[in-house]
Design a protein around this motif. Structure first.
Motif, PDB file in Angstrom:
ATOM      1  N   HIS A   1      -1.670   9.373   1.281  1.00 52.00           N
ATOM      2  CA  HIS A   1      -2.691  10.417   1.313  1.00 52.00           C
ATOM      3  C   HIS A   1      -3.796  10.070   2.306  1.00 52.00           C
ATOM      4  O   HIS A   1      -4.233  10.924   3.095  1.00 52.00           O
ATOM      5  N   MET A   2      -4.254   8.810   2.302  1.00 52.89           N
ATOM      6  CA  MET A   2      -5.291   8.384   3.252  1.00 52.89           C
ATOM      7  C   MET A   2      -4.788   8.479   4.687  1.00 52.89           C
ATOM      8  O   MET A   2      -5.539   8.832   5.602  1.00 52.89           O
ATOM      9  N   THR A   3      -3.501   8.180   4.877  1.00 53.44           N
ATOM     10  CA  THR A   3      -2.913   8.262   6.217  1.00 53.44           C
ATOM     11  C   THR A   3      -2.844   9.719   6.680  1.00 53.44           C
ATOM     12  O   THR A   3      -3.245  10.044   7.797  1.00 53.44           O
ATOM     13  N   ARG A   4      -2.357  10.584   5.806  1.00 56.59           N
ATOM     14  CA  ARG A   4      -2.274  12.008   6.150  1.00 56.59           C
ATOM     15  C   ARG A   4      -3.653  12.617   6.377  1.00 56.59           C
ATOM     16  O   ARG A   4      -3.801  13.566   7.152  1.00 56.59           O
ATOM     17  N   SER A   5      -4.668  12.035   5.733  1.00 55.47           N
ATOM     18  CA  SER A   5      -6.040  12.536   5.871  1.00 55.47           C
ATOM     19  C   SER A   5      -6.737  11.992   7.106  1.00 55.47           C
ATOM     20  O   SER A   5      -7.889  12.336   7.376  1.00 55.47           O
ATOM     21  N   GLY A   6      -6.071  11.130   7.861  1.00 54.29           N
ATOM     22  CA  GLY A   6      -6.609  10.646   9.118  1.00 54.29           C
ATOM     23  C   GLY A   6      -7.498   9.421   9.034  1.00 54.29           C
ATOM     24  O   GLY A   6      -8.199   9.093   9.991  1.00 54.29           O
ATOM     25  N   PHE A   7      -7.478   8.720   7.890  1.00 50.65           N
ATOM     26  CA  PHE A   7      -8.314   7.523   7.747  1.00 50.65           C
ATOM     27  C   PHE A   7      -7.560   6.226   8.015  1.00 50.65           C
ATOM     28  O   PHE A   7      -8.173   5.179   8.201  1.00 50.65           O
ATOM     29  N   ILE A   8      -6.247   6.274   8.015  1.00 50.40           N
ATOM     30  CA  ILE A   8      -5.421   5.108   8.317  1.00 50.40           C
ATOM     31  C   ILE A   8      -4.368   5.541   9.332  1.00 50.40           C
ATOM     32  O   ILE A   8      -3.720   6.588   9.142  1.00 50.40           O
ATOM     33  N   ARG A   9      -4.208   4.786  10.389  1.00 51.12           N
ATOM     34  CA  ARG A   9      -3.146   5.081  11.351  1.00 51.12           C
ATOM     35  C   ARG A   9      -1.789   4.775  10.709  1.00 51.12           C
ATOM     36  O   ARG A   9      -1.650   3.831   9.929  1.00 51.12           O
ATOM     37  N   ALA A  10      -0.788   5.568  11.063  1.00 49.97           N
ATOM     38  CA  ALA A  10       0.539   5.389  10.476  1.00 49.97           C
ATOM     39  C   ALA A  10       1.071   3.979  10.718  1.00 49.97           C
ATOM     40  O   ALA A  10       1.722   3.385   9.861  1.00 49.97           O
ATOM     41  N   GLU A  11       0.773   3.435  11.909  1.00 52.97           N
ATOM     42  CA  GLU A  11       1.249   2.086  12.238  1.00 52.97           C
ATOM     43  C   GLU A  11       0.616   1.037  11.317  1.00 52.97           C
ATOM     44  O   GLU A  11       1.250   0.057  10.953  1.00 52.97           O
ATOM     45  N   HIS A  12      -0.645   1.237  10.966  1.00 56.46           N
ATOM     46  CA  HIS A  12      -1.303   0.292  10.060  1.00 56.46           C
ATOM     47  C   HIS A  12      -0.786   0.448   8.636  1.00 56.46           C
ATOM     48  O   HIS A  12      -0.582  -0.541   7.927  1.00 56.46           O
ATOM     49  N   ALA A  13      -0.574   1.695   8.214  1.00 57.14           N
ATOM     50  CA  ALA A  13      -0.013   1.916   6.880  1.00 57.14           C
ATOM     51  C   ALA A  13       1.361   1.260   6.761  1.00 57.14           C
ATOM     52  O   ALA A  13       1.693   0.668   5.725  1.00 57.14           O
ATOM     53  N   ALA A  14       2.145   1.329   7.827  1.00 55.44           N
ATOM     54  CA  ALA A  14       3.492   0.746   7.818  1.00 55.44           C
ATOM     55  C   ALA A  14       3.460  -0.778   7.830  1.00 55.44           C
ATOM     56  O   ALA A  14       4.479  -1.421   7.561  1.00 55.44           O
ATOM     57  N   SER A  15       2.293  -1.355   8.134  1.00 52.51           N
ATOM     58  CA  SER A  15       2.177  -2.814   8.134  1.00 52.51           C
ATOM     59  C   SER A  15       2.247  -3.391   6.725  1.00 52.51           C
ATOM     60  O   SER A  15       2.531  -4.577   6.555  1.00 52.51           O
ATOM     61  N   LEU A  16       1.953  -2.567   5.712  1.00 47.61           N
ATOM     62  CA  LEU A  16       2.077  -3.020   4.330  1.00 47.61           C
ATOM     63  C   LEU A  16       3.539  -2.899   3.925  1.00 47.61           C
ATOM     64  O   LEU A  16       4.070  -1.795   3.774  1.00 47.61           O
ATOM     65  N   LEU A  17       4.192  -4.029   3.777  1.00 44.79           N
ATOM     66  CA  LEU A  17       5.613  -4.064   3.456  1.00 44.79           C
ATOM     67  C   LEU A  17       5.798  -3.895   1.953  1.00 44.79           C
ATOM     68  O   LEU A  17       5.082  -4.514   1.163  1.00 44.79           O
ATOM     69  N   VAL A  18       6.751  -3.082   1.554  1.00 46.74           N
ATOM     70  CA  VAL A  18       6.968  -2.787   0.133  1.00 46.74           C
ATOM     71  C   VAL A  18       8.438  -2.955  -0.191  1.00 46.74           C
ATOM     72  O   VAL A  18       9.308  -2.469   0.542  1.00 46.74           O
ATOM     73  N   ALA A  19       8.733  -3.647  -1.306  1.00 42.52           N
ATOM     74  CA  ALA A  19      10.117  -3.794  -1.760  1.00 42.52           C
ATOM     75  C   ALA A  19      10.131  -4.054  -3.260  1.00 42.52           C
ATOM     76  O   ALA A  19       9.169  -4.587  -3.810  1.00 42.52           O
ATOM     77  N   PRO A  20      11.225  -3.689  -3.933  1.00 45.25           N
ATOM     78  CA  PRO A  20      11.308  -3.888  -5.383  1.00 45.25           C
ATOM     79  C   PRO A  20      11.799  -5.271  -5.788  1.00 45.25           C
ATOM     80  O   PRO A  20      11.705  -5.642  -6.955  1.00 45.25           O
ATOM     81  N   THR A  21      12.341  -6.048  -4.833  1.00 46.99           N
ATOM     82  CA  THR A  21      12.851  -7.385  -5.159  1.00 46.99           C
ATOM     83  C   THR A  21      12.286  -8.419  -4.200  1.00 46.99           C
ATOM     84  O   THR A  21      11.960  -8.109  -3.047  1.00 46.99           O
ATOM     85  N   ALA A  22      12.195  -9.644  -4.684  1.00 41.41           N
ATOM     86  CA  ALA A  22      11.674 -10.733  -3.855  1.00 41.41           C
ATOM     87  C   ALA A  22      12.565 -10.975  -2.646  1.00 41.41           C
ATOM     88  O   ALA A  22      12.068 -11.223  -1.534  1.00 41.41           O
ATOM     89  N   GLU A  23      13.876 -10.892  -2.842  1.00 42.51           N
ATOM     90  CA  GLU A  23      14.805 -11.138  -1.738  1.00 42.51           C
ATOM     91  C   GLU A  23      14.589 -10.156  -0.594  1.00 42.51           C
ATOM     92  O   GLU A  23      14.508 -10.539   0.574  1.00 42.51           O
TER      93      GLU A  23
END
Length: 196
Positions: A148-170
């Motif tokens: 939502h913050m990205t779509r609202s223009g407060f975070i660049r998409a490239e910076h948002a993508a810097s936060l890596l997300v996964a459901p498992t440690a591996e």
């Protein structure tokens, strides 16, 4: 990576899955020869991640402010326990000692550490990977809000993508190993030119 910092709650929360995931993450890091840096506590998810790493004879480095030694009960069995003067000193030392960062479930303190580290990455104060271990969908609402913050223009998409997300440690560790920080040049000047 030689050491990973794990941010997590000094509480265990209401879902036993969170505690077991913290213990499993610590054990996983140790089995892969990766040292653990964490908040130094012996209770909650902090204690669980440390105990997991210690169960596999891993290196465990705790960093805790003197004022929290009694509240968070500094862990007596870690490899090293650094007792510092302030929260600012704690966070800086944890960043300095680590080559990557993972957030597990937690509260305000966990989010504070996560977002400060992510902001420092955005500002090129470091170039280390930052990840969310999304245990049981715990961070789904936060991920949606970042969108939502990205779509609202407060975070660049490239910076948002810097936060890596996964459901498992591996999966998360594999993504962290491949991470390269975005090269946006002088992105603040670009934002000004775009009228943001």
């Amino acid at each position: 990576m030689r050491r990973i910092c794990v941010y997590c709650g000094s509480s265990s929360g209401n879902d036993p899955l969170h505690r077991s995931a913290a213990h499993a993450l610590g054990a996983f890091l140790a089995r892969n020869g990766i040292g653990l840096v964490y908040g130094g506590g012996h209770v909650g998810l902090m204690g669980a991640v440390a105990d997991g790493a210690l169960s596999e004879k891993g290196e465990v480095i705790g960093v805790i402010p003197q004022s929290l030694m009694e509240k968070e009960l500094g862990h007596g069995s870690v490899t090293e326990l650094h007792v510092v003067k302030s929260m600012h000193e704690r966070k800086q030392l944890m960043v300095d000692l680590s080559e990557g960062f993972i957030a597990l479930p937690g509260g305000f303190g966990t989010l504070d550490e996560l977002f400060e580290t992510l902001t420092w990455l955005q500002l090129s104060f470091h170039d280390k990977p930052v990840g969310l271990l999304n245990v049981g969908g715990f961070f789904d609402g936060l991920i949606d809000f970042i969108g939502h913050m990205t779509r609202s223009g407060f975070i660049r998409a490239e910076h948002a993508a810097s936060l890596l997300v996964a459901p498992t440690a591996e999966t998360l560790l594999a993504r962290m190993e491949e991470f390269r920080p975005p090269d946006l040049g002088k992105w603040i000047e670009k934002l000004a030119a775009e009228g943001r």
